[in-house]
Design a protein around this motif. Structure first.
Motif, PDB file in Angstrom:
ATOM      1  N   ASP A   9       0.702  -1.400  -0.004  1.00 55.04           N
ATOM      2  CA  ASP A   9       0.079   0.123   0.106  1.00 55.04           C
ATOM      3  C   ASP A   9       0.981   1.322   0.157  1.00 55.04           C
ATOM      4  OD1 ASP A   9      -1.503   2.302   0.849  1.00 55.04           O
ATOM      5  OD2 ASP A   9      -3.325   0.564   1.326  1.00 55.04           O
ATOM      6  N   ASP A  10       0.452   2.277  -0.685  1.00 59.90           N
ATOM      7  CA  ASP A  10       1.300   3.349  -1.014  1.00 59.90           C
ATOM      8  C   ASP A  10       1.280   4.349   0.350  1.00 59.90           C
ATOM      9  OD1 ASP A  10      -1.137   4.122  -1.808  1.00 59.90           O
ATOM     10  OD2 ASP A  10      -0.251   5.606  -3.057  1.00 59.90           O
ATOM     11  N   GLN A  11       0.186   4.026   1.042  1.00 63.22           N
ATOM     12  CA  GLN A  11      -0.002   4.778   2.178  1.00 63.22           C
ATOM     13  C   GLN A  11       0.560   4.305   3.604  1.00 63.22           C
ATOM     14  OE1 GLN A  11      -4.500   5.203   2.083  1.00 63.22           O
ATOM     15  NE2 GLN A  11      -4.308   7.079   1.978  1.00 63.22           N
ATOM     16  N   GLU A  12       1.686   4.826   4.030  1.00 62.98           N
ATOM     17  CA  GLU A  12       2.431   4.175   4.801  1.00 62.98           C
ATOM     18  C   GLU A  12       1.754   3.817   6.429  1.00 62.98           C
ATOM     19  OE1 GLU A  12       6.711   4.986   7.808  1.00 62.98           O
ATOM     20  OE2 GLU A  12       5.899   6.591   6.173  1.00 62.98           O
ATOM     21  N   LEU A  13       0.762   4.861   6.591  1.00 59.42           N
ATOM     22  CA  LEU A  13      -0.130   4.307   7.782  1.00 59.42           C
ATOM     23  C   LEU A  13      -0.771   3.079   7.614  1.00 59.42           C
ATOM     24  CD1 LEU A  13      -1.063   7.937   9.187  1.00 59.42           C
ATOM     25  CD2 LEU A  13       0.724   6.449  10.196  1.00 59.42           C
ATOM     26  N   VAL A  14      -1.359   3.013   6.610  1.00 59.68           N
ATOM     27  CA  VAL A  14      -2.282   2.000   6.404  1.00 59.68           C
ATOM     28  C   VAL A  14      -1.569   0.676   6.382  1.00 59.68           C
ATOM     29  CG1 VAL A  14      -3.784   0.855   4.697  1.00 59.68           C
ATOM     30  CG2 VAL A  14      -3.996   3.320   5.060  1.00 59.68           C
ATOM     31  N   ARG A  15      -0.221   0.763   5.691  1.00 61.63           N
ATOM     32  CA  ARG A  15       0.616  -0.507   5.360  1.00 61.63           C
ATOM     33  C   ARG A  15       1.059  -1.032   6.761  1.00 61.63           C
ATOM     34  NH1 ARG A  15       4.006   1.934   2.098  1.00 61.63           N
ATOM     35  NH2 ARG A  15       5.599   2.306   3.582  1.00 61.63           N
ATOM     36  N   SER A  16       1.501   0.193   7.480  1.00 60.92           N
ATOM     37  CA  SER A  16       2.229  -0.375   8.908  1.00 60.92           C
ATOM     38  C   SER A  16       1.087  -0.873   9.812  1.00 60.92           C
ATOM     39  CB  SER A  16       3.093   0.886   9.392  1.00 60.92           C
ATOM     40  OG  SER A  16       2.264   2.036   9.443  1.00 60.92           O
ATOM     41  N   GLY A  17      -0.153  -0.039   9.709  1.00 57.79           N
ATOM     42  CA  GLY A  17      -1.291  -0.493  10.694  1.00 57.79           C
ATOM     43  C   GLY A  17      -1.404  -2.040  10.290  1.00 57.79           C
ATOM     44  N   PHE A  18      -1.932  -2.476   8.983  1.00 56.53           N
ATOM     45  CA  PHE A  18      -2.203  -3.683   8.735  1.00 56.53           C
ATOM     46  C   PHE A  18      -1.163  -4.439   8.977  1.00 56.53           C
ATOM     47  CE2 PHE A  18      -5.473  -2.879   5.090  1.00 56.53           C
ATOM     48  CZ  PHE A  18      -6.241  -2.310   6.011  1.00 56.53           C
ATOM     49  N   GLY A  35       5.622  -0.197  -1.129  1.00 53.05           N
ATOM     50  CA  GLY A  35       4.902   0.975  -1.302  1.00 53.05           C
ATOM     51  C   GLY A  35       4.375   0.874  -2.798  1.00 53.05           C
ATOM     52  N   ASP A  36       4.652   0.167  -3.656  1.00 47.61           N
ATOM     53  CA  ASP A  36       3.864   0.050  -5.083  1.00 47.61           C
ATOM     54  C   ASP A  36       4.096  -1.225  -5.462  1.00 47.61           C
ATOM     55  OD1 ASP A  36       6.402  -0.781  -6.735  1.00 47.61           O
ATOM     56  OD2 ASP A  36       7.424   1.005  -5.589  1.00 47.61           O
ATOM     57  N   GLY A  37       3.212  -1.377  -6.835  1.00 48.11           N
ATOM     58  CA  GLY A  37       3.015  -2.680  -7.368  1.00 48.11           C
ATOM     59  C   GLY A  37       4.206  -3.458  -7.455  1.00 48.11           C
ATOM     60  N   ALA A  38       5.056  -3.030  -8.385  1.00 48.92           N
ATOM     61  CA  ALA A  38       6.250  -3.269  -8.850  1.00 48.92           C
ATOM     62  C   ALA A  38       7.017  -3.988  -7.657  1.00 48.92           C
ATOM     63  CB  ALA A  38       7.089  -2.245  -9.862  1.00 48.92           C
ATOM     64  N   ARG A  57      -4.924   1.014  -6.028  1.00 54.57           N
ATOM     65  CA  ARG A  57      -4.187   2.329  -6.445  1.00 54.57           C
ATOM     66  C   ARG A  57      -2.782   2.468  -6.033  1.00 54.57           C
ATOM     67  NH1 ARG A  57      -9.175   6.913  -6.831  1.00 54.57           N
ATOM     68  NH2 ARG A  57     -10.532   5.810  -8.330  1.00 54.57           N
ATOM     69  N   MET A  58      -2.138   2.218  -6.883  1.00 53.73           N
ATOM     70  CA  MET A  58      -0.524   2.388  -5.933  1.00 53.73           C
ATOM     71  C   MET A  58       0.264   2.946  -7.383  1.00 53.73           C
ATOM     72  SD  MET A  58       0.559  -1.021  -3.723  1.00 53.73           S
ATOM     73  CE  MET A  58      -0.216  -2.082  -5.231  1.00 53.73           C
ATOM     74  N   PRO A  59       1.539   3.581  -7.076  1.00 56.67           N
ATOM     75  CA  PRO A  59       2.364   4.198  -8.253  1.00 56.67           C
ATOM     76  C   PRO A  59       3.283   2.908  -8.808  1.00 56.67           C
ATOM     77  CG  PRO A  59       3.244   4.693  -5.973  1.00 56.67           C
ATOM     78  CD  PRO A  59       1.969   4.059  -5.761  1.00 56.67           C
ATOM     79  N   VAL A  60       3.808   3.283  -9.831  1.00 53.87           N
ATOM     80  CA  VAL A  60       4.794   2.489 -10.876  1.00 53.87           C
ATOM     81  C   VAL A  60       3.968   1.289 -11.294  1.00 53.87           C
ATOM     82  CG1 VAL A  60       6.891   1.083 -10.711  1.00 53.87           C
ATOM     83  CG2 VAL A  60       6.648   2.888  -8.872  1.00 53.87           C
ATOM     84  N   GLU A  65      -2.773  -4.615 -12.136  1.00 51.63           N
ATOM     85  CA  GLU A  65      -1.699  -5.186 -12.852  1.00 51.63           C
ATOM     86  C   GLU A  65      -0.833  -6.083 -12.051  1.00 51.63           C
ATOM     87  OE1 GLU A  65      -1.483  -5.446 -15.953  1.00 51.63           O
ATOM     88  OE2 GLU A  65      -3.301  -4.315 -16.191  1.00 51.63           O
ATOM     89  N   ALA A  66      -0.544  -5.676 -10.887  1.00 49.44           N
ATOM     90  CA  ALA A  66       0.304  -6.347  -9.834  1.00 49.44           C
ATOM     91  C   ALA A  66      -0.411  -7.731  -9.634  1.00 49.44           C
ATOM     92  CB  ALA A  66       0.450  -5.795  -8.591  1.00 49.44           C
ATOM     93  N   CYS A  67      -1.748  -7.711  -9.397  1.00 43.41           N
ATOM     94  CA  CYS A  67      -2.439  -8.841  -9.338  1.00 43.41           C
ATOM     95  C   CYS A  67      -2.532  -9.740 -10.405  1.00 43.41           C
ATOM     96  CB  CYS A  67      -4.026  -8.450  -8.703  1.00 43.41           C
ATOM     97  SG  CYS A  67      -5.085  -9.848  -8.529  1.00 43.41           S
ATOM     98  N   ARG A  68      -2.617  -9.227 -11.422  1.00 40.06           N
ATOM     99  CA  ARG A  68      -2.600 -10.095 -12.686  1.00 40.06           C
ATOM    100  C   ARG A  68      -1.328 -10.774 -12.852  1.00 40.06           C
ATOM    101  NH1 ARG A  68      -4.395  -6.557 -15.791  1.00 40.06           N
ATOM    102  NH2 ARG A  68      -6.666  -7.272 -15.983  1.00 40.06           N
TER     103      ARG A  68
END
Length: 236
Positions: A9-18, A35-38, A57-60, A65-68
């Motif tokens: 997740d590109d949102q650090e607070l969301v990412r670290s919280g999860f 923080g990004d799909g790549a 929604r993530m950058p790069v 597309e990352a899921c695919r």
């Protein structure tokens, strides 16, 4: 067995919280936060986790597309993280191979449950996302995809298996299907397994898509032909 997870997740607070919530569980280990799909694709290839949580929604490289890429090239199962302002991507992400969807405001216990369910090979949708998927998305989007799969594809199914697929497409749980068909839940599980195997479907979510795309269920209809429907959050 420990469930290995990557959180993207590109949102650090969301990412670290999860990650903090999941790492606190005895049977779950977060092996990477990105923080990004790549970076998510690279982490999955290198670390071989059981489950990856992907923000839509993530950058790069975006989550779809990352899921695919992950679904096509690895055994890792994906759960998409979304907010309602991005649920136009739900249908596309399910086609890309997502095993489920969660809202970013998911409760702690539901997040943990989702990871365990998906790691066990089942599929999962947050109930509110499920309602939007079936009630709204199929009404709008399915008009353009009905017939994308030939109805003849269903000819491999027995009459009872076809009924089972119909009920799966309408979002009924195994218990509800058993009641509708007047059979045991064990028999329903057998029917579901046969439907998935014969049609080459990965899970119940793909069965929902198949039911609409073959025209078995008319777009916008729910149980009994009405407008409401749901997908069991546990997939059972």
């Amino acid at each position: 067995m420990t469930i290995r997870v990557v959180v993207a997740d590109d949102q650090e607070l969301v990412r670290s919280g999860f990650a903090m919530i999941l790492d606190a569980q005895e049977d779950i280990e977060v092996v990477a936060e990105v923080g990004d799909g790549a970076a998510a694709v690279a982490a999955v290839r290198e670390l071989r986790p059981d489950v990856v949580l992907l923000d839509v929604r993530m950058p790069v490289l975006d989550g779809i597309e990352a899921c695919r890429t992950i679904s096509a090239g690895t055994a890792c199962r994906t759960v998409m993280l979304t907010t309602f302002d991005s649920d136009e991507y739900v249908y596309e992400a399910l086609h890309a191979g997502a095993s489920g969807f969660l809202l970013k405001d998911v409760r702690r216990d539901d997040l943990v449950h989702a990871v365990r369910v998906v790691a066990a090979g089942d599929s999962l949708l947050a109930p509110s996302v499920a309602r939007r998927l079936i009630e709204e998305y199929t009404a709008a989007t399915a008009r353009s995809v009905v017939g994308a799969l030939p109805a003849q594809r269903l000819e491999v199914l027995t009459a009872r298996e076809r009924e089972t697929l119909l009920h799966l497409g309408r979002g009924l749980s195994n218990a509800e299907i058993a009641a509708a068909l007047v059979v045991s839940e064990h028999t329903v599980k057998s029917h579901v397994g046969h439907v998935l195997a014969k049609l080459g479907l990965r899970d119940r979510i793909q069965a929902v898509i198949c039911a609409y795309e073959t025209g078995l269920i008319a777009a916008g209809t729910g149980p009994g032909g009405g407008g409401g429907s749901r997908v069991s959050p546990s997939g059972e």
